[in-house]
Design a protein around this motif. Structure first.
Motif, mmCIF file in Angstrom:
data_model
loop_
_atom_site.group_PDB
_atom_site.id
_atom_site.type_symbol
_atom_site.label_atom_id
_atom_site.label_comp_id
_atom_site.label_asym_id
_atom_site.label_seq_id
_atom_site.Cartn_x
_atom_site.Cartn_y
_atom_site.Cartn_z
ATOM 1 N N PRO A 296 6.802 14.076 82.683
ATOM 2 C CA PRO A 296 6.465 14.063 81.450
ATOM 3 C C PRO A 296 7.579 14.009 80.311
ATOM 4 C CG PRO A 296 4.988 15.667 82.453
ATOM 5 C CD PRO A 296 6.286 15.207 83.310
ATOM 6 N N PHE A 300 7.043 17.427 75.704
ATOM 7 C CA PHE A 300 5.829 18.214 76.475
ATOM 8 C C PHE A 300 6.547 19.259 77.204
ATOM 9 C CE2 PHE A 300 3.146 19.032 80.096
ATOM 10 C CZ PHE A 300 1.979 18.803 79.589
ATOM 11 N N TYR A 304 5.286 23.271 77.409
ATOM 12 C CA TYR A 304 4.797 23.994 78.160
ATOM 13 C C TYR A 304 5.625 24.938 78.634
ATOM 14 C CZ TYR A 304 2.524 24.256 82.920
ATOM 15 O OH TYR A 304 2.084 24.731 84.083
ATOM 16 N N PHE A 353 -2.032 16.558 73.913
ATOM 17 C CA PHE A 353 -2.152 15.771 75.385
ATOM 18 C C PHE A 353 -2.909 14.410 75.247
ATOM 19 C CE2 PHE A 353 -4.790 15.272 78.955
ATOM 20 C CZ PHE A 353 -3.784 14.560 79.853
ATOM 21 N N SER A 364 1.001 15.595 83.275
ATOM 22 C CA SER A 364 0.575 16.628 82.246
ATOM 23 C C SER A 364 -0.716 17.016 82.380
ATOM 24 C CB SER A 364 0.818 15.761 80.632
ATOM 25 O OG SER A 364 2.167 15.136 80.704
#
Length: 392
Positions: A296, A300, A304, A353, A364
Motif C-alpha cells: 500500500p 495508508f 495503519y 480504504f 490494504s
C-alpha cells in the motif's frame, strides 16, 4: 583473528547467561512468581532427600539407604496429585526392577555381568510401557543398584522395597504439607505475558511503518508473532497445573485467593495471536525486491501505524486488568477508552480504504480485515476477573 573473535563471542554469551541467572535469583528473592516457586520446590526436594537419608541411613542403618533419598528427591513434584500419581508408578516400577534383578542374580549364581545381561534389557523395555509414564526408567536403575550391591536374598530385596517406600512417603508428605504448590498465579502470568508481548510487537510495527522499514524488519515482526505460540503453549500447561493443584492438596483452600481468569480468555488470545501472525505475514509479503504482494501507499501505512499503536494500547489495558485480581472502575474505563479509540482509528481508515483501487487495495483490505477481527476479539468484558466460586 578468528580465534580471538570466537573467544569474545563466547565471553559475551557467558556474560548474558550470568546476567540472566542474576535476574532470576533477584526475582526469586524479591517477589512471588515462577522463579520463587521453582526455588521453593527445589529446597523442598533437597530437604525431603536429607530427611529420608537421616531416617534410613543414620537411624535405621539400612544396607542400601540411598534408595530412600533418591526416591524422595524425584517425588517432590510440581503438584501434590502428581507426587501421589508418580509415587504409585515409581513404587510399582522399582518393585518390578528389584525383583527381576534379584531373580537374575539367582539365575547366574551372583554374576554381576550375567545378571545385567538378563535384567537390564528387560527392565528398560518394560519401562517404556505407557502406564509407567516418565517413571519407567527407574526400573532399570533399580536393577543396576541391586546388581551392583550384590545382595539378592528375599530379606535384602525386602530392605530395598522398604527403603523405597520410606522415600516415597517422605517425598509425598513433604510436598503435600510444606508449602504445597498451588499454581493459581501461573495462568494469569501467561495471559499478562501474551498481552504485553502483543503490545510490544504492535508498537514495533507502528514505529517501523512510520519510517523506513525493510524486509528484515517485516521478517522480525513475523518471527515475534510466531513466538507467541510458545506462550500459548505455556498457558495451556499452566491451566493443566492449576487443575492438578486442587487435587489432594491440603494447601489449596488455605492459600488460594482469587481463581485465575476463566478459560474463555485463552481462546481470545489464541485468536489474537493468529490475527497478529496473519498481519505480519501480509506485511512480509510486501517487503523486499522480490515482494509477492503490492505494498500500500505510504499514506495508508502511516495511518495503519496509528491503528497498530492504538491496538497496542488496548493490549496494555488488558494487561493492566490482569495484574489485579479485581479490576477497578478506573482500569475498566481505561480499557473502554482504548477500545473506542482503536475503533475510531479503524473506522476512519476503513472509510478512506473504499477509495483505493488496484492490487495494493487487496493488501490494504487484508490488513484491515485481520485488524478488525483482532479488535473484535478484544472487546471489553469480564473475562479477566476470577469467579470466587469457580476453580477453572
Amino acid at each position: 583473528m578468528p580465534g580471538a573473535e570466537q573467544l569474545a563471542i563466547a565471553w559475551r554469551w557467558l556474560g548474558w547467561e550470568l546476567a540472566a541467572i542474576g535476574r532470576t535469583v533477584r526475582s526469586a528473592l524479591r517477589e512471588s512468581g515462577p522463579e520463587r516457586d521453582t526455588m521453593v520446590q527445589s529446597l523442598k526436594a533437597a530437604a525431603a532427600a536429607i530427611l529420608a537419608w537421616a531416617l534410613t541411613g543414620w537411624w535405621l542403618q539400612a544396607p542400601l539407604a540411598l534408595m530412600a533419598p533418591w526416591t524422595a528427591l524425584v517425588l517432590v513434584n510440581a503438584t501434590v496429585y502428581r507426587s501421589l500419581h508418580s509415587g504409585v508408578q515409581q513404587f510399582a516400577v522399582i518393585v518390578a526392577g528389584a525383583l527381576w534383578a534379584s531373580a537374575a542374580m539367582a539365575m547366574t549364581g551372583g554374576s554381576t555381568l550375567g545378571a545385567m545381561l538378563i535384567a537390564i534389557p528387560v527392565t528398560v523395555l518394560v519401562g517404556t510401557y505407557r502406564r509407567f509414564g516418565s517413571q519407567g526408567i527407574y526400573g532399570a536403575t533399580t536393577a543396576l543398584f541391586v546388581i551392583s550391591y550384590g545382595a539378592y536374598s528375599l530379606t535384602e530385596v525386602g530392605h530395598r522395597l522398604m527403603e523405597t517406600l520410606i522415600g516415597a512417603v517422605i517425598g509425598v508428605t513433604v510436598n503435600a504439607l510444606v508449602l504445597p504448590p498451588v499454581h493459581l498465579r501461573n495462568v494469569r502470568d501467561q495471559l499478562q505475558r501474551l498481552s504485553r508481548d502483543s503490545a510490544d510487537l504492535l508498537d514495533a510495527m507502528a514505529e517501523g511503518l512510520r519510517g523506513e522499514w525493510s524486509e528484515s524488519d517485516a521478517a522480525g515482526w513475523h518471527d515475534r508473532a510466531r513466538r507467541l505460540d510458545q506462550v500459548l503453549h505455556g498457558l495451556a500447561e499452566a491451566r493443566r497445573w492449576t487443575h492438578e493443584s486442587s487435587r489432594f492438596n491440603p494447601g489449596w483452600r488455605l492459600r488460594r485467593s482469587v481463581p485465575p481468569p476463566p478459560s474463555e480468555a485463552d481462546a481470545v488470545w489464541e485468536r489474537t495471536v493468529g490475527h497478529l501472525t496473519a498481519i505480519t505475514r501480509v506485511l512480509g509479503g510486501t517487503a523486499g525486491e522480490k515482494a509477492r504482494l503490492t505494498a500500500p501507499g505510504t499514506e495508508f501505512l502511516t495511518r495503519y501505524a496509528d491503528l497498530a499503536a492504538q491496538s497496542a494500547r488496548l493490549c496494555e489495558a488488558d494487561r493492566d486488568l490482569m495484574q489485579q485480581p479485581r479490576s477497578t472502575k478506573e482500569e475498566r474505563s481505561r480499557q473502554d477508552w482504548a477500545w473506542k479509540e482503536a475503533w475510531a482509528v479503524y473506522d476512519a481508515l476503513a472509510a478512506d480504504f473504499r477509495k483505493q483501487t488496484g492490487p495494493a487495495a487487496e493488501v490494504s483490505g487484508g490488513l484491515l480485515v485481520e485488524t478488525k477481527l483482532l479488535l473484535s476479539g478484544l472487546t471489553p468484558q469480564e473475562m479477566y476477573e476470577g469467579d470466587t466460586t469457580s476453580t477453572a
